[in-house]
Write a protein that holds these residues in place. Structure first.
Motif, PDB file in Angstrom:
ATOM      1  N   ASP A 191       0.979  -1.087   0.022  1.00  0.00           N
ATOM      2  CA  ASP A 191      -0.149  -0.003  -0.158  1.00  0.00           C
ATOM      3  C   ASP A 191       0.849   1.201  -0.022  1.00  0.00           C
ATOM      4  O   ASP A 191       1.973   1.226   0.128  1.00  0.00           O
ATOM      5  CB  ASP A 191      -0.856  -0.046   1.316  1.00  0.00           C
ATOM      6  CG  ASP A 191      -2.315   0.543   0.742  1.00  0.00           C
ATOM      7  OD1 ASP A 191      -2.236   1.598   0.252  1.00  0.00           O
ATOM      8  OD2 ASP A 191      -3.413   0.311   1.633  1.00  0.00           O
ATOM      9  N   HIS A 192       0.246   2.283  -0.076  1.00  0.00           N
ATOM     10  CA  HIS A 192       1.074   3.870  -0.216  1.00  0.00           C
ATOM     11  C   HIS A 192       2.099   3.924   1.145  1.00  0.00           C
ATOM     12  O   HIS A 192       1.275   3.900   2.224  1.00  0.00           O
ATOM     13  CB  HIS A 192       0.067   4.743  -0.338  1.00  0.00           C
ATOM     14  CG  HIS A 192       1.166   6.250  -0.784  1.00  0.00           C
ATOM     15  ND1 HIS A 192       1.815   6.579   0.167  1.00  0.00           N
ATOM     16  CD2 HIS A 192       0.806   6.781  -1.716  1.00  0.00           C
ATOM     17  CE1 HIS A 192       2.224   7.796  -0.399  1.00  0.00           C
ATOM     18  NE2 HIS A 192       1.497   7.954  -1.348  1.00  0.00           N
ATOM     19  N   GLY A 193       3.355   3.774   0.996  1.00  0.00           N
ATOM     20  CA  GLY A 193       4.143   3.955   2.046  1.00  0.00           C
ATOM     21  C   GLY A 193       5.286   2.745   2.461  1.00  0.00           C
ATOM     22  O   GLY A 193       4.717   1.569   2.053  1.00  0.00           O
ATOM     23  N   MET A 194       6.251   2.934   2.676  1.00  0.00           N
ATOM     24  CA  MET A 194       7.078   1.812   2.753  1.00  0.00           C
ATOM     25  C   MET A 194       8.385   2.104   3.551  1.00  0.00           C
ATOM     26  O   MET A 194       8.762   3.328   3.836  1.00  0.00           O
ATOM     27  CB  MET A 194       7.748   1.316   1.390  1.00  0.00           C
ATOM     28  CG  MET A 194       8.573   0.151   1.494  1.00  0.00           C
ATOM     29  SD  MET A 194       9.047  -0.731  -0.006  1.00  0.00           S
ATOM     30  CE  MET A 194       7.493  -1.643  -0.031  1.00  0.00           C
ATOM     31  N   GLY A 195       9.006   1.142   4.414  1.00  0.00           N
ATOM     32  CA  GLY A 195      10.118   1.338   5.227  1.00  0.00           C
ATOM     33  C   GLY A 195      10.853   0.107   5.562  1.00  0.00           C
ATOM     34  O   GLY A 195      10.250  -0.907   5.038  1.00  0.00           O
ATOM     35  N   PHE A 196      11.928   0.165   6.141  1.00  0.00           N
ATOM     36  CA  PHE A 196      12.834  -1.044   6.278  1.00  0.00           C
ATOM     37  C   PHE A 196      13.382  -0.959   7.819  1.00  0.00           C
ATOM     38  O   PHE A 196      13.897   0.179   8.184  1.00  0.00           O
ATOM     39  CB  PHE A 196      13.842  -1.206   5.272  1.00  0.00           C
ATOM     40  CG  PHE A 196      13.328  -0.971   3.881  1.00  0.00           C
ATOM     41  CD1 PHE A 196      13.219  -2.242   3.361  1.00  0.00           C
ATOM     42  CD2 PHE A 196      13.207   0.016   3.258  1.00  0.00           C
ATOM     43  CE1 PHE A 196      12.855  -2.253   1.978  1.00  0.00           C
ATOM     44  CE2 PHE A 196      12.719   0.118   1.882  1.00  0.00           C
ATOM     45  CZ  PHE A 196      12.524  -1.145   1.348  1.00  0.00           C
ATOM     46  N   LEU A 254      10.355   5.449   8.841  1.00  0.00           N
ATOM     47  CA  LEU A 254      11.464   5.334   9.194  1.00  0.00           C
ATOM     48  C   LEU A 254      11.575   4.457  10.623  1.00  0.00           C
ATOM     49  O   LEU A 254      10.809   4.697  11.417  1.00  0.00           O
ATOM     50  CB  LEU A 254      12.247   6.742   9.756  1.00  0.00           C
ATOM     51  CG  LEU A 254      12.393   7.856   8.575  1.00  0.00           C
ATOM     52  CD1 LEU A 254      12.833   9.073   9.207  1.00  0.00           C
ATOM     53  CD2 LEU A 254      13.322   7.301   7.603  1.00  0.00           C
ATOM     54  N   VAL A 255      12.303   3.525  10.694  1.00  0.00           N
ATOM     55  CA  VAL A 255      12.395   2.706  11.852  1.00  0.00           C
ATOM     56  C   VAL A 255      13.482   2.952  12.677  1.00  0.00           C
ATOM     57  O   VAL A 255      14.618   2.733  12.254  1.00  0.00           O
ATOM     58  CB  VAL A 255      12.484   1.286  11.299  1.00  0.00           C
ATOM     59  CG1 VAL A 255      12.574   0.332  12.659  1.00  0.00           C
ATOM     60  CG2 VAL A 255      11.356   0.997  10.494  1.00  0.00           C
ATOM     61  N   VAL A 256      13.454   3.182  13.864  1.00  0.00           N
ATOM     62  CA  VAL A 256      14.403   3.830  14.890  1.00  0.00           C
ATOM     63  C   VAL A 256      13.847   3.464  16.226  1.00  0.00           C
ATOM     64  O   VAL A 256      12.815   3.966  16.544  1.00  0.00           O
ATOM     65  CB  VAL A 256      14.875   5.174  14.592  1.00  0.00           C
ATOM     66  CG1 VAL A 256      13.726   6.166  14.738  1.00  0.00           C
ATOM     67  CG2 VAL A 256      15.846   5.550  15.225  1.00  0.00           C
ATOM     68  N   ASP A 257      14.754   3.298  17.225  1.00  0.00           N
ATOM     69  CA  ASP A 257      14.598   3.193  18.786  1.00  0.00           C
ATOM     70  C   ASP A 257      14.738   4.542  19.160  1.00  0.00           C
ATOM     71  O   ASP A 257      15.740   5.083  19.578  1.00  0.00           O
ATOM     72  CB  ASP A 257      15.199   2.084  19.421  1.00  0.00           C
ATOM     73  CG  ASP A 257      15.040   1.963  20.846  1.00  0.00           C
ATOM     74  OD1 ASP A 257      14.144   2.568  21.321  1.00  0.00           O
ATOM     75  OD2 ASP A 257      15.773   1.271  21.503  1.00  0.00           O
ATOM     76  N   LEU A 258      13.333   5.397  19.376  1.00  0.00           N
ATOM     77  CA  LEU A 258      13.580   6.728  19.746  1.00  0.00           C
ATOM     78  C   LEU A 258      13.649   6.647  21.404  1.00  0.00           C
ATOM     79  O   LEU A 258      14.128   7.703  21.833  1.00  0.00           O
ATOM     80  CB  LEU A 258      12.243   7.404  19.491  1.00  0.00           C
ATOM     81  CG  LEU A 258      12.154   7.715  17.782  1.00  0.00           C
ATOM     82  CD1 LEU A 258      10.853   8.285  17.615  1.00  0.00           C
ATOM     83  CD2 LEU A 258      13.319   8.729  17.519  1.00  0.00           C
ATOM     84  N   VAL A 290       8.539   3.984  15.019  1.00  0.00           N
ATOM     85  CA  VAL A 290       8.079   4.314  13.625  1.00  0.00           C
ATOM     86  C   VAL A 290       7.860   5.880  13.498  1.00  0.00           C
ATOM     87  O   VAL A 290       6.999   6.255  14.053  1.00  0.00           O
ATOM     88  CB  VAL A 290       7.220   3.209  12.837  1.00  0.00           C
ATOM     89  CG1 VAL A 290       7.033   3.826  11.383  1.00  0.00           C
ATOM     90  CG2 VAL A 290       7.326   1.939  12.900  1.00  0.00           C
ATOM     91  N   ILE A 291       8.521   6.485  12.512  1.00  0.00           N
ATOM     92  CA  ILE A 291       8.483   7.888  12.234  1.00  0.00           C
ATOM     93  C   ILE A 291       7.644   8.012  10.853  1.00  0.00           C
ATOM     94  O   ILE A 291       8.313   7.241  10.194  1.00  0.00           O
ATOM     95  CB  ILE A 291       9.595   8.562  12.274  1.00  0.00           C
ATOM     96  CG1 ILE A 291      10.629   8.552  13.548  1.00  0.00           C
ATOM     97  CG2 ILE A 291       9.223  10.167  11.895  1.00  0.00           C
ATOM     98  CD1 ILE A 291      11.748   9.400  13.550  1.00  0.00           C
ATOM     99  N   TRP A 292       6.566   8.385  10.841  1.00  0.00           N
ATOM    100  CA  TRP A 292       5.845   8.565   9.478  1.00  0.00           C
ATOM    101  C   TRP A 292       5.200   9.718   9.266  1.00  0.00           C
ATOM    102  O   TRP A 292       4.707  10.381  10.229  1.00  0.00           O
ATOM    103  CB  TRP A 292       4.838   7.264   9.463  1.00  0.00           C
ATOM    104  CG  TRP A 292       3.546   7.175  10.245  1.00  0.00           C
ATOM    105  CD1 TRP A 292       3.476   7.278  11.477  1.00  0.00           C
ATOM    106  CD2 TRP A 292       2.251   7.711   9.785  1.00  0.00           C
ATOM    107  NE1 TRP A 292       2.041   7.488  11.865  1.00  0.00           N
ATOM    108  CE2 TRP A 292       1.401   7.865  10.938  1.00  0.00           C
ATOM    109  CE3 TRP A 292       2.048   8.035   8.512  1.00  0.00           C
ATOM    110  CZ2 TRP A 292       0.095   7.903  10.702  1.00  0.00           C
ATOM    111  CZ3 TRP A 292       0.550   8.220   8.475  1.00  0.00           C
ATOM    112  CH2 TRP A 292      -0.512   8.174   9.603  1.00  0.00           C
ATOM    113  N   GLY A 293       4.923  10.132   8.039  1.00  0.00           N
ATOM    114  CA  GLY A 293       4.080  11.259   7.791  1.00  0.00           C
ATOM    115  C   GLY A 293       3.091  10.902   6.804  1.00  0.00           C
ATOM    116  O   GLY A 293       2.898   9.972   5.898  1.00  0.00           O
TER     117      GLY A 293
END
Length: 413
Positions: free
Chosen positions: A213-218, A264-268, A276-279
């Protein structure tokens, strides 16, 4: 913005029918005011990193990359029809790109040495067309002549392609082409580069029959040490063994309308679980989703608002802009993402970077540019282009291809 100046490369390229070079973009109005419950922390302008902007070209292209095209030891810029040669960043042709409506038939510029000759090539495809092409770097003498790069068809695949990525999924040192499709719940297909006799092509691997679907990350979502893939609908769990031959399990943990490319996948939070950071690529809203303690083996999430003052956070990027050793979030408005028809689509352009305070669990926003033409396309790139030790920003969108030169803080840090 204080201390901001404009430098423009001026050279026409009549062989390709596009650009208005050496043109400044003027936008009127300001960023919409925040409601109290939407308010983002705004950093002190006196402590912000200063940027100097250089306009390279204006056309409908939205992809870009940083790479040493001519192998002279200096980083150049690739953006659609052109590559821009350091240190002056004058335009030289790469390829011809047809247009449709407010777009051109190019949804990313991906760099890879396809034929193994030591010179970086460009892999590109389109939103709608089914062809994936590679453009062969003609090497030094031909590069200096300013001739088009030879185009080779890798494969006919499918349409409805939002954006593409190169990721080495199987760890063999060669990247696979991973395609984000906006078609709801479509299959996850990736393509491996292969050589048959003297030609190069793509081999398709069907990783999952649904979930795209619209949107992707790793990134590693479940903490098993293996990189997973995210979509706007959920995430695919990378299997044990060969990731190209075994099916990936899909977890529909969310339904994020028009999610960013990438997410974006990051341990905040520092709890050992990746967040996950997303817009929203076609609406208002920039968020981070906190991964909570799992229950019964199932991941759980809590969403937090970062910023809701502007729309079309279609592309996100992490890089250490302020030189403190920690990555910052770079994003802004994708200019005319749906030809200006999205909510807020006609609002002024903007680009920001955000710092993260783990103790306060809060992002703070700093302005790179507001209302003066700089917005995102589909890719944001960073690198030290001038060797001054600071990270610069490169991107191309419908308001132009830009270099944002990092001039450090006013204090000289």
């Amino acid at each position: 913005m204080m201390g901001l100046s404009l430098h423009v490369s001026a050279r026409t390229c009549s062989a390709l029918h596009i650009v208005l070079l050496a043109a400044a973009i003027l936008a009127v109005g300001g960023i919409p005011a925040l409601r109290a419950d939407d308010a983002v922390a705004i950093g002190d302008p006196a402590s912000a990193v200063r940027f100097e902007k250089q306009l390279l070209a204006i056309d409908a292209n939205e992809g870009s990359a940083i790479v040493d095209v001519d192998q002279d030891g200096k980083l150049d810029v690739v953006a659609g029809r052109f590559w821009f040669q350091a240190p002056r960043f004058v335009p030289r042709p790469v390829r011809q790109i047809a247009e449709f409506g407010d777009y051109c038939h190019s949804n990313s510029d991906l760099i890879h040495d396809v034929n193994g000759d030591g010179w970086p090539d460009v892999i590109a495809s389109s939103f709608l067309d089914e062809g994936v092409w590679w453009y062969e770097n003609p090497k030094k003498e031909t590069l200096e002549k300013g001739l088009l790069w030879k185009a080779h068809l890798l494969a006919k695949t499918h349409g409805e392609n939002e954006v593409n990525y190169l990721r080495d999924l199987d760890g063999d040192g060669k990247p696979e082409l991973v395609v984000n499709r906006w078609a709801a719940n479509s299959p996850l297909w990736v393509y491996g580069l292969k050589r048959t006799s003297e030609a190069f092509g793509l081999e398709r691997f069907d990783l999952s029959p649904h979930g795209n679907d619209h949107g992707m990350g790793f990134g590693d979502i479940n903490g098993d040490g293996r990189e997973d893939i995210l979509s706007g609908r959920g995430w695919w769990e990378r299997p044990e063994g060969d990731p190209l031959r075994n099916e990936w399990t899909f977890h529909q943990d969310w339904q994020l309308s028009g999610a960013s490319c990438p997410m974006l996948v990051v341990d905040l939070t520092g709890d050992g679980r990746n967040d996950v950071i997303w817009g929203r690529g076609h609406d208002f809203g920039l968020y981070w989703r906190e991964q909570l303690e799992p229950e019964s083996g199932k991941t759980r999430w809590r969403e937090h608002l970062i910023d809701k003052s502007y729309s079309q956070n279609h592309c996100l990027h992490l890089a250490d802009i302020d030189g403190d050793g920690k990555d910052d979030l770079i994003t802004g408005k994708r200019v005319r993402a749906h030809s200006g028809n999205d909510p807020g689509g006609k609002d002024p352009s903007c680009l920001y970077y955000y710092t993260w305070d783990r103790d306060a669990r809060r992002f703070t926003r700093y302005t790179i540019d507001e209302g003066n033409g700089v917005g995102t396309g589909l890719q944001i790139n960073t690198g030290d282009l001038d060797g001054d030790g600071r990270i610069d920003i490169v991107m191309s969108g419908k308001s132009g291809a830009w270099i944002l030169w990092n001039r450090g803080k006013a204090s000289g840090s």
